[in-house]
Design a protein around this motif. Structure first.
Motif, short mmCIF file in Angstrom:
data_model
loop_
_atom_site.label_atom_id
_atom_site.label_comp_id
_atom_site.label_asym_id
_atom_site.label_seq_id
_atom_site.Cartn_x
_atom_site.Cartn_y
_atom_site.Cartn_z
N UNK A 117 -31.67 -7.00 -25.07
CA UNK A 117 -32.31 -5.68 -25.08
C UNK A 117 -33.82 -5.82 -25.22
N UNK A 118 -34.55 -5.17 -24.32
CA UNK A 118 -36.01 -5.20 -24.35
C UNK A 118 -36.52 -3.76 -24.44
N UNK A 119 -37.01 -3.39 -25.61
CA UNK A 119 -37.61 -2.07 -25.77
C UNK A 119 -39.03 -2.11 -25.24
N UNK A 120 -39.43 -1.05 -24.52
CA UNK A 120 -40.74 -1.00 -23.86
C UNK A 120 -40.91 -2.20 -22.94
N UNK A 121 -39.93 -2.38 -22.06
CA UNK A 121 -39.92 -3.54 -21.17
C UNK A 121 -41.13 -3.55 -20.24
N UNK A 122 -41.72 -2.38 -19.97
CA UNK A 122 -42.91 -2.33 -19.11
C UNK A 122 -44.13 -2.96 -19.75
N UNK A 172 -41.27 -6.49 -9.40
CA UNK A 172 -40.26 -7.53 -9.23
C UNK A 172 -39.15 -7.40 -10.27
N UNK A 173 -39.52 -7.09 -11.52
CA UNK A 173 -38.52 -6.95 -12.57
C UNK A 173 -37.77 -5.63 -12.43
N UNK A 174 -38.47 -4.58 -12.01
CA UNK A 174 -37.83 -3.28 -11.85
C UNK A 174 -36.71 -3.37 -10.83
N UNK A 175 -36.97 -4.06 -9.72
CA UNK A 175 -35.96 -4.17 -8.68
C UNK A 175 -34.81 -5.07 -9.11
N UNK A 176 -35.06 -5.99 -10.05
CA UNK A 176 -34.01 -6.89 -10.53
C UNK A 176 -32.95 -6.13 -11.32
N UNK A 177 -33.35 -5.04 -11.99
CA UNK A 177 -32.36 -4.21 -12.68
C UNK A 177 -31.46 -3.54 -11.64
N UNK A 178 -30.17 -3.64 -11.84
CA UNK A 178 -29.25 -3.07 -10.87
C UNK A 178 -29.31 -1.55 -10.84
N UNK A 179 -29.28 -0.94 -12.02
CA UNK A 179 -29.22 0.51 -12.12
C UNK A 179 -30.42 1.03 -12.90
N UNK A 180 -30.84 2.23 -12.56
CA UNK A 180 -31.97 2.86 -13.24
C UNK A 180 -31.61 4.29 -13.58
N UNK A 181 -32.02 4.69 -14.78
CA UNK A 181 -31.73 6.04 -15.27
C UNK A 181 -33.03 6.67 -15.74
N UNK A 182 -33.27 7.89 -15.30
CA UNK A 182 -34.45 8.64 -15.75
C UNK A 182 -33.97 9.78 -16.64
N UNK A 183 -34.43 9.77 -17.89
CA UNK A 183 -33.95 10.73 -18.88
C UNK A 183 -35.02 11.76 -19.20
N UNK A 184 -34.58 12.86 -19.76
CA UNK A 184 -35.49 13.86 -20.33
C UNK A 184 -35.05 14.12 -21.76
#
Length: 602
Positions: A117-122, A172-184
């Motif tokens: 788990x990486x919090x604030x991975x950006x 490059x890392x963003x695309x490596x993640x299979x799934x992406x979720x945008x929350x509110x």
């Protein structure tokens, strides 16, 4: 698990997020999940709760002889972690006691079979991002350093959370993640009450609270295990494979990773539903999770009445990103294709003009250094050149970062022991090489008020933006553009890697209305100070492109990093206060009329 986390099934709402995590748990080959959203939307809570749902995995006999099955680990990768902490390194105690070189596992070894788990991975440093990319692709951690050669399996579910207001994730890392979720974090009043009540109960008595959800947790664990058991027997017809390919083409997805992830996610969804055959409902259920970070918008012509969108080269998106966005930032009026030539207006007339456009000029010359100095206190910008002060370390520029080449003050204990044949105390200390990975941000404050339409000033200012962005793109540095005009401040381009092409986007930018210069500089100062608090090594250069036609008071504004004032007014006798403003900001002054730099630093 020694730590007790808030139960996964007790989290209210966030159904898409829960689905993404369960799909990744069913089929880790999907590639993990990245969660984007503001603070307070249960990103970390759900991520931590997932580890309790993962089935036990087989132990590595070489490391755990006394166990055949292990509970899944939840391992957190700190932003400040070293490469040794992540990969593993020498066992110092064994070297000292037995004078034998032995490997000490790192976080990747601990995460095998569980969650990393990486919090604030950006905000993760680039060197750690590179390591994660290599390991996540191969599933094996190979270490060749400190006199040892070692490899071990490391198959983990990578979960990253990020707040887009704090910067974009490396593509490059963003695309490596299979799934992406945008929350509110928008909840109804009733939902807020229920969430707070649940959290209070958990904090008051975690054991009692978790017991209430034992049945629902057991159901989820059983569902994931059953889905894993039938995963490899689920079939997908060629017609549905073609459906995935066509939808990826329609979304203008780069490469084929999106197709592969979509297929795997659809298989996992069918397995969760206990079906042996993929149906169209499975494809549609995971579509947004797969495409959220891969979809490219269809380009719009410059004459479109919609507000200009940021370039999509680096998957930027039009987010607030730390700047205040006014409520009326969406322009409603139709904008002409081009502004007319020089118009005879008084200064009081400019603010009443409707927003108009000017195409980007062919080019201008800016006497700016190509790269940033390595250390801000050790350098200064004089007449367009970087002057290095004596006694400071020079550095090279690579990949948007400035890397020093001198020794640090940190002892290299492993290198010291190896060079002294394991004897203690050593006869001579060795020190680690200094590796300063300093990210670079170019922040452009672009005057978009109506007065800049005179004499093609706005057109030339756009060309200056391209001249600033070109070397930033070559050095893989970051760029952000803040516009101030039409009596408001807008975040025109979020903090992203400098795009290769900006001209079409700049052509569509309109100018009009008054000049809220003071508000723009105050917001820029607040934004940059926030970035520096989070990353003290960030190198910043701010460019202010304006004709200086403003009555703003800039005393007390102190922008972090270097500041360059680029005067776009072309009149022989300037009516703007560019030089005065530059002096107040302790900024380098450059006039686009003369193409020469005039130092006014205090």
């Amino acid at each position: 698990m020694t730590d007790q986390y808030f139960p996964f099934s007790a989290v209210a709402g966030q159904d898409q997020f829960k689905l993404a995590l369960m799909l990744a748990a069913v089929n880790p080959a999907i590639g993990g999940v990245v969660i984007s959203g503001p603070r307070g939307c249960a990103k970390s809570t759900l991520a931590r709760g997932l580890a309790d749902l993962l089935p036990p995995h087989k132990a590595d006999a070489k490391r755990k002889d006394d166990q055949s099955l292990l509970d899944a680990e939840f391992v957190t990768l700190p932003l400040g972690a070293s490469e040794e902490m992540l990969l593993g390194t020498l066992d110092l105690q064994q070297v000292l006691n037995e004078k034998k070189i032995a490997f000490s596992p790192g976080l990747l070894s601990k995460a095998d079979g569980g969650v990393l788990y990486v919090d604030e991975v950006n905000l993760l440093p680039d060197n750690l991002v590179d390591l994660l990319l290599d390991v996540s692709a191969s599933g094996v951690n190979r270490i060749e350093r400190d006199g040892i050669s070692h490899s071990h399996r490391t198959e983990f579910l990578l979960i990253g959370t990020m707040n887009p207001d704090e910067g974009e994730l490396r593509p490059q890392l963003h695309d490596r993640f299979g799934l992406s979720v945008e929350l509110t974090n928008q909840y109804t009043a009733a939902q807020r009450v229920e969430i707070v009540r649940s959290r209070e109960q958990f904090d008051r008595n975690a054991d009692s609270f978790c017991q209430q959800y034992e049945a629902s947790q057991a159901e989820l664990i059983a569902a994931i295990q059953q889905a894993r058991n039938i995963l490899h027997s689920v079939d997908c017809s060629d017609a549905l494979r073609l459906e995935i390919a066509e939808r990826c083409n329609a979304a203008r997805v780069d490469g084929l990773r999106g197709d592969i992830v979509w297929y795997r996610a659809a298989i996992a969804h069918a397995a969760l539903e206990q079906r042996q055959q993929v149906e169209i409902v499975d494809i549609e259920a995971v579509e947004e999770l797969v495409l959220a970070h891969r979809r490219h918008a269809t380009p719009q012509p410059p004459s479109s009445p919609q507000p200009p969108q940021p370039p999509q080269n680096d998957r930027g998106n039009d987010r607030d990103n730390g700047f205040k966005r006014p409520d009326d930032s969406q322009r409603k009026q139709q904008m002409p294709q081009e502004a007319p030539q020089e118009q005879h207006r008084s200064s009081s007339d400019w603010g009443s003009m409707e927003p108009q456009q000017q195409r980007t000029a062919a080019g201008v010359i800016l006497p700016l250094p190509v790269s940033m100095p390595e250390q801000q206190p050790a350098t200064k910008l004089l007449k367009g050149k970087v002057e290095e002060l004596a006694g400071k370390t020079k550095g090279s520029v690579s990949g948007g970062q400035h890397k020093g080449v001198t020794d640090s003050h940190k002892p290299d204990w492993f290198g010291t022991l190896l060079s002294n044949m394991g004897n203690w105390p050593p006869a001579q200390l060795r020190f680690k090489k200094r590796q300063q990975g300093q990210s670079v941000l170019h922040l452009i404050l672009l005057d978009t008020s109506a007065s800049t339409l005179a004499s093609d000033q706005f057109s030339n200012a756009k060309a200056a933006v391209i001249e600033i962005a070109r070397p930033a793109y070559l050095q893989r540095e970051q760029l952000a553009v803040l516009g101030f005009g039409n009596n408001k401040v807008e975040n025109l381009l979020p903090r992203i890697r400098a795009p290769k092409e900006l001209r079409g986007w700049l052509d569509s930018l309109p100018a009009g209305g008054g000049t809220p210069m003071g508000e723009a500089l105050q917001q820029a100062q607040s934004y940059l100070e926030q970035l520096q608090r989070k990353s003290s090594q960030l190198l910043i250069r701010t460019y202010i492109l304006t004709d200086g036609r403003s009555n703003a008071q800039l005393q007390g504004i102190d922008l972090p990093g270097e500041t360059v004032w680029i005067d776009t007014e072309v009149a022989a006798v300037k009516r703007g206060r560019g030089k005065q403003f530059a002096a107040q900001l302790n900024a380098e002054y450059i006039s686009l009329m003369t193409h020469t730099a005039q130092g006014v630093k205090a």
